[in-house]
Design a protein around this motif. Structure first.
Motif, PDB file in Angstrom:
ATOM      1  N   ASP A   1       0.834  -1.204   0.000  1.00  0.00           N
ATOM      2  CA  ASP A   1       0.000   0.000   0.000  1.00  0.00           C
ATOM      3  C   ASP A   1       0.871   1.259   0.000  1.00  0.00           C
ATOM      4  O   ASP A   1       0.542   2.255  -0.650  1.00  0.00           O
ATOM      5  N   ALA A   2       1.985   1.194   0.727  1.00  0.00           N
ATOM      6  CA  ALA A   2       2.906   2.333   0.765  1.00  0.00           C
ATOM      7  C   ALA A   2       3.462   2.616  -0.627  1.00  0.00           C
ATOM      8  O   ALA A   2       3.512   3.771  -1.058  1.00  0.00           O
ATOM      9  N   VAL A   3       3.861   1.564  -1.344  1.00  0.00           N
ATOM     10  CA  VAL A   3       4.390   1.739  -2.700  1.00  0.00           C
ATOM     11  C   VAL A   3       3.350   2.425  -3.580  1.00  0.00           C
ATOM     12  O   VAL A   3       3.663   3.349  -4.333  1.00  0.00           O
ATOM     13  N   SER A   4       2.115   2.003  -3.473  1.00  0.00           N
ATOM     14  CA  SER A   4       1.043   2.593  -4.278  1.00  0.00           C
ATOM     15  C   SER A   4       0.909   4.087  -3.999  1.00  0.00           C
ATOM     16  O   SER A   4       0.831   4.902  -4.929  1.00  0.00           O
ATOM     17  N   GLU A   5       0.875   4.462  -2.736  1.00  0.00           N
ATOM     18  CA  GLU A   5       0.753   5.881  -2.369  1.00  0.00           C
ATOM     19  C   GLU A   5       1.977   6.676  -2.814  1.00  0.00           C
ATOM     20  O   GLU A   5       1.859   7.799  -3.317  1.00  0.00           O
ATOM     21  N   LEU A   6       3.146   6.091  -2.636  1.00  0.00           N
ATOM     22  CA  LEU A   6       4.373   6.793  -3.000  1.00  0.00           C
ATOM     23  C   LEU A   6       4.518   6.923  -4.511  1.00  0.00           C
ATOM     24  O   LEU A   6       5.043   7.929  -5.003  1.00  0.00           O
ATOM     25  N   GLU A   7       4.045   5.938  -5.257  1.00  0.00           N
ATOM     26  CA  GLU A   7       4.046   6.054  -6.721  1.00  0.00           C
ATOM     27  C   GLU A   7       3.119   7.189  -7.163  1.00  0.00           C
ATOM     28  O   GLU A   7       3.437   7.927  -8.097  1.00  0.00           O
ATOM     29  N   THR A   8       1.992   7.326  -6.481  1.00  0.00           N
ATOM     30  CA  THR A   8       1.088   8.434  -6.794  1.00  0.00           C
ATOM     31  C   THR A   8       1.763   9.769  -6.489  1.00  0.00           C
ATOM     32  O   THR A   8       1.704  10.707  -7.292  1.00  0.00           O
ATOM     33  N   ALA A   9       2.416   9.845  -5.331  1.00  0.00           N
ATOM     34  CA  ALA A   9       3.139  11.069  -4.966  1.00  0.00           C
ATOM     35  C   ALA A   9       4.207  11.385  -6.014  1.00  0.00           C
ATOM     36  O   ALA A   9       4.363  12.534  -6.437  1.00  0.00           O
ATOM     37  N   ARG A  10       4.909  10.356  -6.471  1.00  0.00           N
ATOM     38  CA  ARG A  10       5.960  10.544  -7.478  1.00  0.00           C
ATOM     39  C   ARG A  10       5.376  11.044  -8.799  1.00  0.00           C
ATOM     40  O   ARG A  10       5.993  11.869  -9.474  1.00  0.00           O
ATOM     41  N   SER A  11       4.204  10.545  -9.161  1.00  0.00           N
ATOM     42  CA  SER A  11       3.599  10.996 -10.410  1.00  0.00           C
ATOM     43  C   SER A  11       3.213  12.477 -10.336  1.00  0.00           C
ATOM     44  O   SER A  11       3.207  13.176 -11.343  1.00  0.00           O
ATOM     45  N   LEU A  12       2.926  12.934  -9.128  1.00  0.00           N
ATOM     46  CA  LEU A  12       2.553  14.332  -8.930  1.00  0.00           C
ATOM     47  C   LEU A  12       3.782  15.243  -8.814  1.00  0.00           C
ATOM     48  O   LEU A  12       3.736  16.415  -9.188  1.00  0.00           O
ATOM     49  N   ARG A  13       4.871  14.682  -8.280  1.00  0.00           N
ATOM     50  CA  ARG A  13       6.101  15.469  -8.094  1.00  0.00           C
ATOM     51  C   ARG A  13       7.302  14.546  -8.329  1.00  0.00           C
ATOM     52  O   ARG A  13       7.918  14.056  -7.385  1.00  0.00           O
ATOM     53  N   PRO A  14       7.633  14.303  -9.598  1.00  0.00           N
ATOM     54  CA  PRO A  14       8.621  13.270  -9.951  1.00  0.00           C
ATOM     55  C   PRO A  14      10.067  13.532  -9.513  1.00  0.00           C
ATOM     56  O   PRO A  14      10.839  12.580  -9.412  1.00  0.00           O
ATOM     57  N   ASN A  15      10.436  14.754  -9.250  1.00  0.00           N
ATOM     58  CA  ASN A  15      11.826  15.056  -8.907  1.00  0.00           C
ATOM     59  C   ASN A  15      12.039  15.299  -7.416  1.00  0.00           C
ATOM     60  O   ASN A  15      13.076  15.830  -7.025  1.00  0.00           O
ATOM     61  N   ASP A  16      11.100  14.913  -6.602  1.00  0.00           N
ATOM     62  CA  ASP A  16      11.181  15.146  -5.159  1.00  0.00           C
ATOM     63  C   ASP A  16      12.032  14.050  -4.513  1.00  0.00           C
ATOM     64  O   ASP A  16      11.657  12.873  -4.508  1.00  0.00           O
ATOM     65  N   SER A  17      13.175  14.440  -3.965  1.00  0.00           N
ATOM     66  CA  SER A  17      14.093  13.447  -3.404  1.00  0.00           C
ATOM     67  C   SER A  17      13.491  12.698  -2.216  1.00  0.00           C
ATOM     68  O   SER A  17      13.765  11.505  -2.038  1.00  0.00           O
ATOM     69  N   LYS A  18      12.675  13.356  -1.404  1.00  0.00           N
ATOM     70  CA  LYS A  18      12.056  12.681  -0.246  1.00  0.00           C
ATOM     71  C   LYS A  18      11.109  11.569  -0.707  1.00  0.00           C
ATOM     72  O   LYS A  18      11.074  10.488  -0.126  1.00  0.00           O
ATOM     73  N   ILE A  19      10.341  11.855  -1.743  1.00  0.00           N
ATOM     74  CA  ILE A  19       9.437  10.845  -2.282  1.00  0.00           C
ATOM     75  C   ILE A  19      10.243   9.670  -2.827  1.00  0.00           C
ATOM     76  O   ILE A  19       9.935   8.507  -2.557  1.00  0.00           O
ATOM     77  N   LEU A  20      11.309   9.971  -3.570  1.00  0.00           N
ATOM     78  CA  LEU A  20      12.139   8.919  -4.149  1.00  0.00           C
ATOM     79  C   LEU A  20      12.812   8.070  -3.073  1.00  0.00           C
ATOM     80  O   LEU A  20      12.901   6.840  -3.206  1.00  0.00           O
ATOM     81  N   VAL A  21      13.278   8.703  -2.000  1.00  0.00           N
ATOM     82  CA  VAL A  21      13.906   7.963  -0.895  1.00  0.00           C
ATOM     83  C   VAL A  21      12.894   7.013  -0.253  1.00  0.00           C
ATOM     84  O   VAL A  21      13.198   5.843  -0.004  1.00  0.00           O
ATOM     85  N   ASN A  22      11.714   7.522   0.021  1.00  0.00           N
ATOM     86  CA  ASN A  22      10.699   6.688   0.655  1.00  0.00           C
ATOM     87  C   ASN A  22      10.263   5.547  -0.263  1.00  0.00           C
ATOM     88  O   ASN A  22      10.062   4.412   0.192  1.00  0.00           O
ATOM     89  N   LEU A  23      10.135   5.823  -1.546  1.00  0.00           N
ATOM     90  CA  LEU A  23       9.773   4.787  -2.500  1.00  0.00           C
ATOM     91  C   LEU A  23      10.890   3.738  -2.588  1.00  0.00           C
ATOM     92  O   LEU A  23      10.624   2.530  -2.612  1.00  0.00           O
TER      93      LEU A  23
ATOM     94  N   HIS B   1      19.002  14.465  -7.507  1.00  0.00           N
ATOM     95  CA  HIS B   1      18.248  15.688  -7.209  1.00  0.00           C
ATOM     96  C   HIS B   1      18.744  16.379  -5.940  1.00  0.00           C
ATOM     97  O   HIS B   1      18.640  17.600  -5.827  1.00  0.00           O
ATOM     98  N   ASP B   2      19.247  15.585  -4.996  1.00  0.00           N
ATOM     99  CA  ASP B   2      19.757  16.144  -3.739  1.00  0.00           C
ATOM    100  C   ASP B   2      20.936  15.284  -3.276  1.00  0.00           C
ATOM    101  O   ASP B   2      20.754  14.306  -2.553  1.00  0.00           O
ATOM    102  N   PRO B   3      22.151  15.653  -3.700  1.00  0.00           N
ATOM    103  CA  PRO B   3      23.338  14.847  -3.396  1.00  0.00           C
ATOM    104  C   PRO B   3      23.657  14.709  -1.904  1.00  0.00           C
ATOM    105  O   PRO B   3      24.453  13.859  -1.529  1.00  0.00           O
ATOM    106  N   GLU B   4      23.048  15.524  -1.070  1.00  0.00           N
ATOM    107  CA  GLU B   4      23.326  15.459   0.361  1.00  0.00           C
ATOM    108  C   GLU B   4      22.172  14.845   1.156  1.00  0.00           C
ATOM    109  O   GLU B   4      22.112  14.989   2.376  1.00  0.00           O
ATOM    110  N   GLU B   5      21.281  14.166   0.490  1.00  0.00           N
ATOM    111  CA  GLU B   5      20.153  13.498   1.148  1.00  0.00           C
ATOM    112  C   GLU B   5      20.716  12.310   1.944  1.00  0.00           C
ATOM    113  O   GLU B   5      21.022  11.257   1.396  1.00  0.00           O
ATOM    114  N   THR B   6      20.874  12.511   3.259  1.00  0.00           N
ATOM    115  CA  THR B   6      21.565  11.518   4.089  1.00  0.00           C
ATOM    116  C   THR B   6      20.850  10.169   4.145  1.00  0.00           C
ATOM    117  O   THR B   6      21.506   9.134   4.138  1.00  0.00           O
TER     118      THR B   6
END
Length: 108
Positions: A37-59, A82-87
């Motif tokens: 279910d998390a993957v589904s929600e995060l894929e939706t978030a990614r489709s809305l904001r594809p370059n968001d590093s937080k979304i990509l990390v969580n996915l 997108h964010d080289p310092e995303e720890t």
């Protein structure tokens, strides 16, 4: 956690076009162990904001939890583009690369 999950689901229902609402619901679902279910929600978030590093990390984290290591590695690398310092991405990517027997990469 169920109360938080209910609130997050209500936020998504209230605004289907909110990447943040889908991201936060995906994070709560991950914490609850509901990775599919998390993957589904995060894929939706990614489709809305594809370059968001937080979304990509969580996915990436969700895919890693589902045993899809290569998908997780690709998403974490994309996050770092997108964010080289995303720890969180750096730590998780390093862990996955070591787990896969690959050499950790440097992103600076």
């Amino acid at each position: 956690m169920p109360t938080d999950l209910s609130h997050r689901k209500a936020a998504v229902v209230a605004d289907q076009s909110s990447a943040d609402a889908h991201l936060y619901l995906g994070q709560v679902l991950l914490q609850c162990g509901q990775t599919d279910d998390a993957v589904s929600e995060l894929e939706t978030a990614r489709s809305l904001r594809p370059n968001d590093s937080k979304i990509l990390v969580n996915l990436g984290t969700a895919h890693a939890m589902n045993g899809k290591t290569q998908d997780a590695i690709l998403l974490l690398r994309e996050s770092l583009e997108h964010d080289p310092e995303e720890t969180t991405a750096l730590v998780n990517l390093g862990r996955l690369l070591l787990q896969e027997g690959q050499r950790a990469e440097r992103y600076r």
